[in-house]
Design a protein around this motif. Structure first.
Motif, short mmCIF file in Angstrom:
data_model
loop_
_atom_site.label_atom_id
_atom_site.label_comp_id
_atom_site.label_asym_id
_atom_site.label_seq_id
_atom_site.Cartn_x
_atom_site.Cartn_y
_atom_site.Cartn_z
N LYS A 73 0.83 -1.21 0.00
CA LYS A 73 0.00 0.00 0.00
C LYS A 73 0.87 1.26 0.00
CE LYS A 73 -3.51 -0.14 -0.58
NZ LYS A 73 -4.15 -0.37 -1.90
N VAL A 74 2.04 1.21 0.64
CA VAL A 74 2.96 2.34 0.59
C VAL A 74 3.39 2.62 -0.84
CG1 VAL A 74 5.31 3.08 1.17
CG2 VAL A 74 3.82 2.16 2.96
N PHE A 75 3.56 1.53 -1.62
CA PHE A 75 3.94 1.67 -3.02
C PHE A 75 2.72 1.91 -3.93
CE2 PHE A 75 7.90 -0.34 -1.62
CZ PHE A 75 8.83 0.42 -2.32
N GLY A 76 1.54 2.01 -3.34
CA GLY A 76 0.34 2.35 -4.11
C GLY A 76 -0.18 1.23 -4.99
N LYS A 77 0.04 -0.02 -4.60
CA LYS A 77 -0.40 -1.15 -5.42
C LYS A 77 -1.83 -1.57 -5.09
CE LYS A 77 3.72 -1.13 -7.02
NZ LYS A 77 3.97 -0.47 -8.32
N LYS A 78 -2.51 -2.10 -6.09
CA LYS A 78 -3.79 -2.76 -5.86
C LYS A 78 -3.51 -4.12 -5.23
CE LYS A 78 -6.60 0.24 -7.89
NZ LYS A 78 -7.69 0.93 -7.19
N VAL A 79 -4.17 -4.41 -4.13
CA VAL A 79 -3.88 -5.65 -3.41
C VAL A 79 -5.14 -6.50 -3.28
CG1 VAL A 79 -2.99 -6.69 -1.29
CG2 VAL A 79 -2.08 -4.49 -2.08
N VAL A 80 -5.05 -7.74 -3.76
CA VAL A 80 -6.09 -8.74 -3.55
C VAL A 80 -5.61 -9.68 -2.46
CG1 VAL A 80 -7.45 -10.59 -4.57
CG2 VAL A 80 -6.85 -8.58 -5.95
N VAL A 81 -6.28 -9.70 -1.34
CA VAL A 81 -5.94 -10.61 -0.25
C VAL A 81 -6.76 -11.88 -0.39
CG1 VAL A 81 -6.29 -11.02 2.21
CG2 VAL A 81 -5.11 -8.96 1.46
N HIS A 82 -6.08 -13.01 -0.38
CA HIS A 82 -6.75 -14.32 -0.39
C HIS A 82 -6.68 -14.86 1.02
CE1 HIS A 82 -7.55 -18.05 -3.09
NE2 HIS A 82 -8.35 -18.00 -2.06
N LEU A 83 -7.79 -14.80 1.73
CA LEU A 83 -7.83 -15.11 3.16
C LEU A 83 -8.21 -16.56 3.40
CD1 LEU A 83 -7.64 -14.16 6.09
CD2 LEU A 83 -10.00 -13.34 5.90
N HIS A 84 -7.21 -17.36 3.76
CA HIS A 84 -7.45 -18.75 4.15
C HIS A 84 -7.45 -18.79 5.67
CE1 HIS A 84 -6.95 -21.89 0.81
NE2 HIS A 84 -7.36 -20.77 0.26
N SER A 85 -8.61 -18.70 6.25
CA SER A 85 -8.69 -18.59 7.71
C SER A 85 -9.89 -19.35 8.25
CB SER A 85 -8.80 -17.11 8.10
OG SER A 85 -9.05 -16.97 9.48
N LYS A 86 -9.73 -19.81 9.48
CA LYS A 86 -10.88 -20.33 10.21
C LYS A 86 -11.64 -19.15 10.80
CE LYS A 86 -8.17 -24.37 11.66
NZ LYS A 86 -7.58 -25.09 12.82
N THR A 87 -12.80 -19.42 11.35
CA THR A 87 -13.55 -18.38 12.04
C THR A 87 -13.37 -18.49 13.55
OG1 THR A 87 -15.53 -19.76 11.99
CG2 THR A 87 -15.27 -18.15 10.22
N SER A 88 -12.58 -19.47 13.99
CA SER A 88 -12.26 -19.63 15.41
C SER A 88 -11.01 -20.50 15.52
CB SER A 88 -13.42 -20.28 16.18
OG SER A 88 -13.66 -21.60 15.70
N GLY A 89 -10.35 -20.44 16.65
CA GLY A 89 -9.23 -21.33 16.91
C GLY A 89 -7.88 -20.86 16.41
N GLU A 90 -7.83 -19.68 15.80
CA GLU A 90 -6.54 -19.13 15.37
C GLU A 90 -6.30 -17.80 16.08
OE1 GLU A 90 -6.38 -19.14 11.07
OE2 GLU A 90 -5.86 -21.27 11.04
N PHE A 91 -5.05 -17.36 16.09
CA PHE A 91 -4.62 -16.27 16.95
C PHE A 91 -5.40 -14.98 16.73
CE2 PHE A 91 -1.70 -12.78 18.13
CZ PHE A 91 -1.40 -13.17 19.44
#
Length: 209
Positions: A73-91
């Protein structure tokens, strides 16, 4: 498209067997620093790059992932985040951290999650209408008009307890040895995290026939 160029930055050690849940050591820390520096240098030299796809998890490694997101984002890029996450049990999905997690992800331009359930959960914490679903599975009916009935399945992923592989082994054991189902075929594409666990899996299969 042959005109599209891309650069891959991988945080993996590159080993065939790798315990992703083991405690990190000093060597891994220095490898990350080296990768992070090369990441920054790349965008200094390649200012015309447009879109970046960032694979993100919600365990403690998100601290690392957020540094990548911040630089992009500092470099002004378009960023697509691919979120592989649980909805519970992770930090970072704990009640005292999930709002911070959502604010950090809100820096991205678009966020892909695994299901409608994930979208409903994370949309509460991520600003803007940025969350979309990119399912991590397929429906056979989308690819055939015939009803397919057989006992053959495909498992793709690490053969680890955290990925549910041992649950799969136990389920097949119940199907075959308790209920007498025959002809079940599970095609497994992946490796165990250690040689010891690979042998453990092979022995379980042999013992249960």
């Amino acid at each position: 498209d042959s005109n599209v160029q891309f650069k891959l930055f991988s945080t993996s050690s590159g080993n065939a067997r790798e315990d992703l849940y083991a405690k990190k050591n000093l060597g891994q820390f220095f490898r990350f620093i080296k990768l992070f520096v090369s990441f920054i240098i790349f965008f200094i030299k390649n200012r015309d790059s447009k879109v970046c796809h960032l694979f993100v998890v919600s365990n403690i490694a998100f601290i690392r992932d957020f540094l990548f997101l911040l630089v992009l984002k500092v470099f002004g890029k378009k960023v697509v985040v691919h979120l592989h996450s649980k909805t519970s049990g992770e930090f970072f999905v704990k009640s005292n951290l999930i709002r911070l997690f959502g604010k950090c992800l809100s820096l991205a331009d678009s966020i892909l999650v695994l299901s409608d359930e994930h979208k409903s959960f994370f949309s509460r914490y991520i600003k803007g209408n940025k969350v979309s679903v990119l399912e991590n599975f397929i429906f056979s009916k989308d690819f055939t008009t015939n009803k397919v009935k057989n006992n053959e399945w495909l498992y793709v992923g690490r053969l680890t307890e955290q990925k549910g592989f041992y649950d799969l082994l136990s389920a097949v054991d119940v199907c075959v040895n308790k209920h007498g189902y025959s002809g079940i075929i599970i095609n497994c594409l992946g490796l165990a995290d250690t040689d010891e666990n690979q042998h453990r899996i092979e022995k379980f299969i042999e013992d249960k026939k």
